[in-house]
Design an enzyme around this catalytic site. Sequence first.
Site, short mmCIF file in Angstrom:
data_model
loop_
_atom_site.label_atom_id
_atom_site.label_comp_id
_atom_site.label_asym_id
_atom_site.label_seq_id
_atom_site.Cartn_x
_atom_site.Cartn_y
_atom_site.Cartn_z
CG ASP A 207 -1.93 1.06 1.29
OD1 ASP A 207 -2.81 1.04 0.42
OD2 ASP A 207 -1.86 1.93 2.18
CD GLU A 283 -2.01 2.23 -3.66
OE1 GLU A 283 -3.09 2.76 -3.91
OE2 GLU A 283 -1.45 2.35 -2.55
C1 GLC Z 1 -4.10 3.13 -0.62
C2 GLC Z 1 -5.36 2.30 -0.52
C3 GLC Z 1 -6.49 3.21 -0.18
C4 GLC Z 1 -6.22 3.87 1.15
C5 GLC Z 1 -4.87 4.58 1.12
C6 GLC Z 1 -4.41 4.92 2.50
O1 GLC Z 1 -4.12 4.02 -1.66
O2 GLC Z 1 -5.55 1.60 -1.70
O3 GLC Z 1 -7.72 2.53 -0.13
O4 GLC Z 1 -7.22 4.79 1.46
O5 GLC Z 1 -3.87 3.75 0.59
O6 GLC Z 1 -4.05 3.77 3.18
#
Ligand code: GLC
Length: 550
Positions: A207, A283
């Site tokens: 994440d 991500e």
């Molecule tokens: C990432 C997740 C998202 C979340 C953010 C903060 O982007 O995919 O859902 O709100 O991180 O953790």
Amino acid sequence: MTEPWWKRASVYQVYPRSFRDLNADGTGDLRGVIHELPYIAALAVDAIWLSPFYTSPQNDSGYDVADPRSVDPVYGTLDDARELIDQAHFRGLRVLVDVVPNHTSSHRDWFQEALAAGPGSAAREKYHFLDGRGPDGDEPPNNWMSMFGGSAWTRVTEPDGRPGQWYLHLFDSTQPDLNYANPHVHLDALETLRFWLDMGADGFRVDVALGLAKDPAYPDVDDPEGLILALRMDLDDGSPQAMERRRRVSNSAFLDRDELQDIYREWRQLLDSYPGDRMAVAEAWVPPERAARYVAPDTLHQIFNFDFMAAPWDAERVRDVIQTTLEQLEIAGAPPTWALSNHDTPRVVTRLGGGDCGRRRARAMALIAHCLPGSIYVYQGEELGLADADLPDESRRDPVWFRTLGAQKGRDGARVPLPWHDHEPPYGFFDPGGEHEASLWLPPPPDWAAFSVAAQSLDAASTLGQYRAMHRLRHTHPGLFDLDNVSWPETEPGVFAVRRGCGFSCVVNFTDDEVVSPIQGYVITASDAGVRLERTVVTLPPDTGAWIQS
Ligand code: GLC
């Protein structure tokens, strides 16, 4: 040597809150996922990615983690998690879990200790606590903004009752950012990885992988709002302007910093020390020229491809994004990834226009996404052709909605519980009549019966039928989808065509007129019942496509 499984995997994203609710409390749970593993296995995917199910106050639907090595009671127990991983393996499915290393919940013991310990303490060094600016320290330490709106700093009240320091949160104020300059933070992240690897996890979705490192001088940034807009997926229309905006992220004060890769080198060593091709996917919404850094041979394995996800309904733009992706990642020797949606973006049906038109386009885009080399990630409900739900404001839960005071609707519309069967809510998400029965955590639209798993299961021409057919072919004929063999035949404007190996091609008609496919052959699967085959001539109505065997 056989190729590692993740080089061309089909991965199904399970968002546990909204997948299946076995104890009928209105929120999905791990036993619900175990119960529906046969459904996922029948899709013929290779792996599942589970969004967070750890102990959390659920201010950001579980991405605010209070204990990363535990299971929140709303989702079940650690034994359920263990059983889920074992049962998935038994069915031939690998399991990726989501790690949230950039921040914790403000409920985590560390943060509570930091608040109690006061300025200058070792406990505060695990986060980013700074004195404020201005005569009384009542202005934030710098101008960084939260991705969810407003300042990225919140002031605390010190143990003696006086207004005190400020802490950094790139997301909600209940999600304080961790400080990776602190060795305890490093070690704790590694311990979390080890914990899930020991339980049998095959890898991780990382994440906010672009956020862990911050400039230790905490400088002001130019145009702080512009920097945040660069990460707003809902505003990214794939245009050159959006790409230019995204470039601001590159090695900036708190995003995509070069030293991040030192962290991932440590992670990679740990992953490599386990048997069985464990992997991690980042991500990271970075511009294409920065992507290769995250997937160098000694860092992570894959990076999500947000440019493809944002690509508009435009044949030439889609082809350009694919070509750029392939060129950039070839340099790193890493397999590309493709996805049309996830829990943070509008559902692809909605993004491509909504209604029947959006659904036709989404199915045609799915043919493109699934024919390309590398890995495909499918967000739960995409295989059912779901659109975003239009929710009443009082049911919204996303912190984005609250922090922007309603200016942005947030992501709840794409997170509504799946329809399994029945003609009315909860559409089989839970079985009514149970002892703990409550209402669904987000209400589904009144017209979802037609999109349920039961309604589509026997219909090969349905969206579910198309997804099953695509994954089955990827599974049974992996050679058609390998990394080489991508060529681009000449086409009319607005017609997308790509040739893959062994006479296999994908053609999609992006125009408003019926077209004859530039490639002849037999139709393996089509995105719409209107696609016609006469001898070997394939005719495509507007917004449709086909996989063709020549
Ligand atoms: C990432 C997740 C998202 C979340 C953010 C903060 O982007 O995919 O859902 O709100 O991180 O953790």
